[in-house]
Structures are given as structure tokens and as C-alpha cells.
Write an enzyme that holds these catalytic residues in place. Sequence first.
Site, PDB file in Angstrom:
ATOM      1  N   GLU A   1       0.838  -1.202   0.000  1.00 58.43           N
ATOM      2  CA  GLU A   1       0.000   0.000   0.000  1.00 58.43           C
ATOM      3  C   GLU A   1       0.878   1.259   0.000  1.00 58.43           C
ATOM      4  O   GLU A   1       0.637   2.201  -0.761  1.00 58.43           O
ATOM      5  CB  GLU A   1      -0.924  -0.026   1.225  1.00 58.43           C
ATOM      6  CG  GLU A   1      -2.027   0.993   1.181  1.00 58.43           C
ATOM      7  CD  GLU A   1      -2.895   0.954   2.441  1.00 58.43           C
ATOM      8  OE1 GLU A   1      -2.655   0.101   3.316  1.00 58.43           O
ATOM      9  OE2 GLU A   1      -3.798   1.799   2.553  1.00 58.43           O
TER      10      GLU A   1
ATOM     11  N   GLY B   1      -8.141   5.369   7.445  1.00 59.59           N
ATOM     12  CA  GLY B   1      -8.919   5.282   8.668  1.00 59.59           C
ATOM     13  C   GLY B   1      -8.314   4.282   9.650  1.00 59.59           C
ATOM     14  O   GLY B   1      -8.352   4.490  10.860  1.00 59.59           O
TER      15      GLY B   1
ATOM     16  N   SER C   1      -5.040   2.547   8.932  1.00 61.79           N
ATOM     17  CA  SER C   1      -3.566   2.514   8.936  1.00 61.79           C
ATOM     18  C   SER C   1      -3.043   3.769   8.255  1.00 61.79           C
ATOM     19  O   SER C   1      -3.786   4.490   7.581  1.00 61.79           O
ATOM     20  CB  SER C   1      -3.040   1.264   8.220  1.00 61.79           C
ATOM     21  OG  SER C   1      -3.212   1.381   6.827  1.00 61.79           O
ATOM     22  N   THR C   2      -1.759   4.015   8.477  1.00 60.67           N
ATOM     23  CA  THR C   2      -1.124   5.160   7.810  1.00 60.67           C
ATOM     24  C   THR C   2       0.215   4.696   7.254  1.00 60.67           C
ATOM     25  O   THR C   2       0.900   3.884   7.882  1.00 60.67           O
ATOM     26  CB  THR C   2      -0.995   6.363   8.775  1.00 60.67           C
ATOM     27  OG1 THR C   2      -0.442   7.470   8.065  1.00 60.67           O
ATOM     28  CG2 THR C   2      -0.116   6.076   9.985  1.00 60.67           C
TER      29      THR C   2
HETATM   30  N1  LIG Z   1     -14.156  14.307   2.832  1.00 57.97           N
HETATM   31  C1  LIG Z   1     -13.555  13.806   3.911  1.00 57.97           C
HETATM   32  N2  LIG Z   1     -13.341  14.581   5.002  1.00 57.97           N
HETATM   33  C2  LIG Z   1     -12.713  14.073   6.084  1.00 57.97           C
HETATM   34  N3  LIG Z   1     -12.250  12.820   6.172  1.00 57.97           N
HETATM   35  C3  LIG Z   1     -12.448  12.011   5.129  1.00 57.97           C
HETATM   36  C4  LIG Z   1     -13.107  12.452   3.945  1.00 57.97           C
HETATM   37  N4  LIG Z   1     -13.145  11.418   3.064  1.00 57.97           N
HETATM   38  C5  LIG Z   1     -12.526  10.384   3.670  1.00 57.97           C
HETATM   39  N5  LIG Z   1     -12.122  10.735   4.919  1.00 57.97           N
HETATM   40  C6  LIG Z   1     -11.397   9.906   5.880  1.00 57.97           C
HETATM   41  O1  LIG Z   1     -10.242   9.377   5.238  1.00 57.97           O
HETATM   42  C7  LIG Z   1      -9.962   8.087   5.764  1.00 57.97           C
HETATM   43  C8  LIG Z   1      -9.920   7.134   4.589  1.00 57.97           C
HETATM   44  O2  LIG Z   1      -9.522   5.910   5.055  1.00 57.97           O
HETATM   45  P1  LIG Z   1      -9.775   4.565   4.241  1.00 57.97           P
HETATM   46  O3  LIG Z   1      -9.103   4.685   2.934  1.00 57.97           O
HETATM   47  O4  LIG Z   1     -11.219   4.226   4.213  1.00 57.97           O
HETATM   48  O5  LIG Z   1      -9.079   3.537   5.192  1.00 57.97           O
HETATM   49  P2  LIG Z   1      -7.728   2.659   5.083  1.00 57.97           P
HETATM   50  O6  LIG Z   1      -6.879   3.288   4.030  1.00 57.97           O
HETATM   51  O7  LIG Z   1      -7.103   2.725   6.432  1.00 57.97           O
HETATM   52  O8  LIG Z   1      -8.192   1.281   4.728  1.00 57.97           O
HETATM   53  C9  LIG Z   1     -11.072   7.771   6.758  1.00 57.97           C
HETATM   54  O9  LIG Z   1     -10.636   8.090   8.053  1.00 57.97           O
HETATM   55  C10 LIG Z   1     -12.194   8.711   6.336  1.00 57.97           C
HETATM   56  O10 LIG Z   1     -13.023   9.060   7.424  1.00 57.97           O
HETATM   57 CA   LIG Z   2      -7.004   4.293   2.083  1.00 64.79          CA
END
Ligand SMILES: Nc1ncnc2c1ncn2[C@@H]1O[C@H](COP(=O)(O)OP(=O)(O)O)[C@@H](O)[C@H]1O
Ligand SMILES: [Ca+2]
Length: 509
Positions: free
Chosen positions: A185, A225, A227-228
Site C-alpha cells: 500500500e 482510517g 492505517s497510515t
Molecule cells: N471528505 C472527507 N473529510 C474528512 N475525512 C475524510 C473524507 N473522506 C474520507 N475521509 C477519511 O479518510 C480516511 C480514509 O480511510 P480509508 O481509505 O477508508 O481507510 P484505510 O486506508 O485505512 O483502509 C477515513 O478516516 C475517512 O473518514
Molecule cells: Ca485508504
Amino acid sequence: MPQSSSGSIESTALGNMKDNGKGRAALGIILALLIGSAIIALVLSIVNWTSIAGPPGFKYGMVFDAGSSHTSLFVYTWPADKENDTGIVNQIDVCEAPGGGISSYANDPPAAGASLRSCLDKAIKLIPEKQQKETPILLGATAGMRLLRLQDMVAADKVLDEVSKTMKEYPLNFRGARILTGNEEGSLGWITVNYLLKSFVTCSFAGKWVHPSQGETYGAMDLGGASTQMTFSPKVAITNKSTEAVFKLYGYNYTVFTHSYLCYGKDQALKLLLAKLRETQKSSNIDHPCYPTGYTTNITLSSLYNSPCLNTTSGDLTAQITIKGTGDPTVCQNTIQEIFNFAACGTDCEFNVYPPPLTGDFYAFSAFYYIFDFLNLTNRESMSTVRRTIDNFCLQDWNRLKQRFPTEKEDRLSAYCAAGIYIITLLENKYKFNSETWSNIIFAKQAGNADIGWTLGYMLNLTNMIPSEAPLEYIGRSRSLWAASLFFIVLSLVAAIILALLYLCFQRE
Ligand SMILES: Nc1ncnc2c1ncn2[C@@H]1O[C@H](COP(=O)(O)OP(=O)(O)O)[C@@H](O)[C@H]1O
Ligand SMILES: [Ca+2]
């Protein structure tokens, strides 16, 4: 031509033409030159046209980003004849699937498959019917599914089976649905950024593929949401080999540091924070320094402890806890620092990884961008401005915030303070940005013609669109053909002008 005219040629500015015979010979040579040049120019233009234009048309590809919080479908297109160029892919659509991420369907896997349908129905209409069967479609799931797999491997497999089943119902080239590793990723996000910004190869003035002069790549930081990810090419050797990835792209070797911090995406980190506050306050009424004053909400314990990121808790999981915002940015930052403190985590803990010394510019995307965009902090503000802006935001009470941002969803609006302070703490304490290197961070959603994220890199990789060896210099060849055509066309023009002048002179005599 009358006799008198030959005499007057001698007296013209073109006096080197002694008589009519010589003049005609010169005209003949120029005419021959002109016709020759024009023919060469024409042939070269035709050859050049077919070499640059190639077979007409576009290719398409689709990637589902099955994140922890939501699923999106990205549709890409690129010119069929430039497949191995860099930065030529355009994103033509992104579709948000309804509902939560696919991991939220653990108890109803067919619903995970069904959640993809509306986007597939929309996207397939963008692909010419003749090309649908050859259009690759992929699904990559990230940290939400990694966590579900840790909790319940059978459920995770069922969800993947169901999403695959739905994707296979469409007349597309199904290329798999799987969970990406954290390192994939991170690395794919880094490939996407550098592909879009053409930092791997570039086309020189002479039309040759060359390595950009500094040879520097951009780092990539993705805040999800659950992981980073942090990925960049450091100047020093990477000691922890589990954080190293090596690529050969367009004939050049790259060694990057890459690490995915599971449980330190924005949403899971805020759960860790809440659990920490509950632990220290030992009460079901929790004062939360990262939520605005005046904000209150009730949640069940089960909704907090439903994640493998948290140690399980004893007691009745159906019980409610009340969260009350106290809007205190300093206490908020101190508490967030505590969840970065891993005495309990041991030496193997994935979160104990620290990046090597930072170098170069970094693109910060996904939630890094969403949060900072809302807070108006995406214009390369200084670290002190960022801190001051976030602190001021955190000090506003809930009613005032609702008045100022009436259209913002309440669950998002209430969490911008916490998320802003989380970002600044992560970047400063974990990644070690300081007030000087902060200016090297670019908070962005897009680069070139596409969103920044791992999906484009995943498609490029799986469809072999980034060659490991330097591509053929066909652009170089076509550029030199083009230069030659231009030369002959200019020559023809000059010849035509001279001819016209001579003709006018003869006419006058
Ligand atoms: N328009 C937005 N404003 C604020 N936060 C957002 C917005 N769109 C997405 N997010 C946040 O961005 C993150 C996206 O994570 P996601 O790709 O779903 O998870 P992961 O990559 O960890 O599997 C989440 O925390 C979601 O709440
Ligand atoms: Ca993501």
C-alpha cells in the site's frame, strides 16, 4: 521573352545573373530544390504521423479501493500507443460505493458484493463496448480488511469471495480481489505520486528518455482510517530490512523506506485515544480534550472495543459511555502523545518503527489532505501557523462550530480538532518533521490528472505499464523525424520565396 528584358536583368539587384540562360538555370535549380524538399517533407510527415500517432484509440482500467471506511472505484484511461510512457494515465471517473467499507459487511458478505454494483453499472458505461472484455478490473482491500482478517479469517475470505463474484458478473477482465500488505500500500502510493509527477523518467529536449537531473523522488504519506503509510527514498542505508523495498523502474534502481502503521489510521487512533482516556478517568463519563466544549455523545462499549487494535475490556459491552468535549488542545496533544508511547508494546511492535532521516519533498494525501483542506491548511503554511490554526479551531465551542459550518456532517465536524492534532503529532513525533522540514510537505489530493493514492500504482504494476528497463526511444526517433520534416519544410518555404522573387523580377522585364 522580349530581347529588351535580358538587358535589364543585368541592371537589377540580382545582377549576378548575367543573362536569361543563367537566370533560367538558377530558377531550374531552385525549382528542383523546392520540389525535392517538398517531396521529402511530405514523406517524412507521413512517416512521422504514423510513428507519433500510432494506432488510434485509448485503453481503460478500473481499480476498486476497498478502504476501511468506504469503497471507491477509479476509472483510468490512457493512449493505447503510449502504454510505457510516464504520467500519461488520466482518471476519468471516481465513484463512491454506498455504505461503509467492505470489512463492515463481515456479518453479511453478499451485501459487500452488492455494495459494488452501482459503481460498476456506472463505470462500465464509460468503456466502449468493444473494449470491455479487455479492460482490467482489480480490487485492493486495505487496513479494514487486514484487521478483519486478524479477527476472523473466515469472514474476511467470504467478503473477498463475494466481491469477486460481483465483479466477475460484468463483461470485464477480472484481475483479482485481494488484501494488500501495508508495504505494498505504501510503495504503490509512492509509485503513483512519482509516476504522475514524472520523476522516474522524463523526455529531454532532444526527445530522449532521461533520468531527471536531480534524480530525486517525492515521498508519499497516506493517512487512512485504519492505517497510515510513510514511504520515501532516504539518503542513508535502511537498517531494518522489513521496511525496505527495492524497485527497478525505467532502468533505474530505487531503494525506499516504507512502513504501514496498522491501527494508526485516523479512526483507529481516535479509538485508542478514547480507550486511553477511559482507562485513566475510570468512569463511564469521559471528559475528552480533543472534542469541542459543548459537544456530548453516547456510544456503547462494544462499538469502541470492536477492533483488534484495542485490548479487550471486561464488563458489559452493551453499557453506554458518555463523551463530553472539553476543547483543550494542549491536553489533547499530550494524550495523543501517550498513545504513541509503547512501553506495553514490546520491541516487535510495528509502531516502534521510525523512518530514517527525512529528505526531499513529501506528498501527504487521503485524510492528511481532507482534514487540512477543511482547516484551510493546504497552502504550505508554516508549522507554527498550522499549530495556531488547529489550536484556535479546537477552542471554538460546539454551537459556534455548527453555526459556522451548517452543511458539514456533525460526526466529521466534531472530529476535525482531534484529527488535526493527531496529524500534527504523528508528523512531528513519529516521522520527525520539524519547523524547517515542515515546508517540504505538500498536502494534496491530486497530481497530474489523477487522485494520489495506491490505486493507480496498483494498476500500473499489475498491467506491466511501468517497465523495469528504459523504454525504447521511439519518441526520440519520432522527434528527430519531426525535426527533419521541419527543416525540409522551412527549406521549401525559403526556396518558394526566392522563386517568387525571381519570378516577379522576370515578369517585370
Ligand atoms: N471528505 C472527507 N473529510 C474528512 N475525512 C475524510 C473524507 N473522506 C474520507 N475521509 C477519511 O479518510 C480516511 C480514509 O480511510 P480509508 O481509505 O477508508 O481507510 P484505510 O486506508 O485505512 O483502509 C477515513 O478516516 C475517512 O473518514
Ligand atoms: Ca485508504
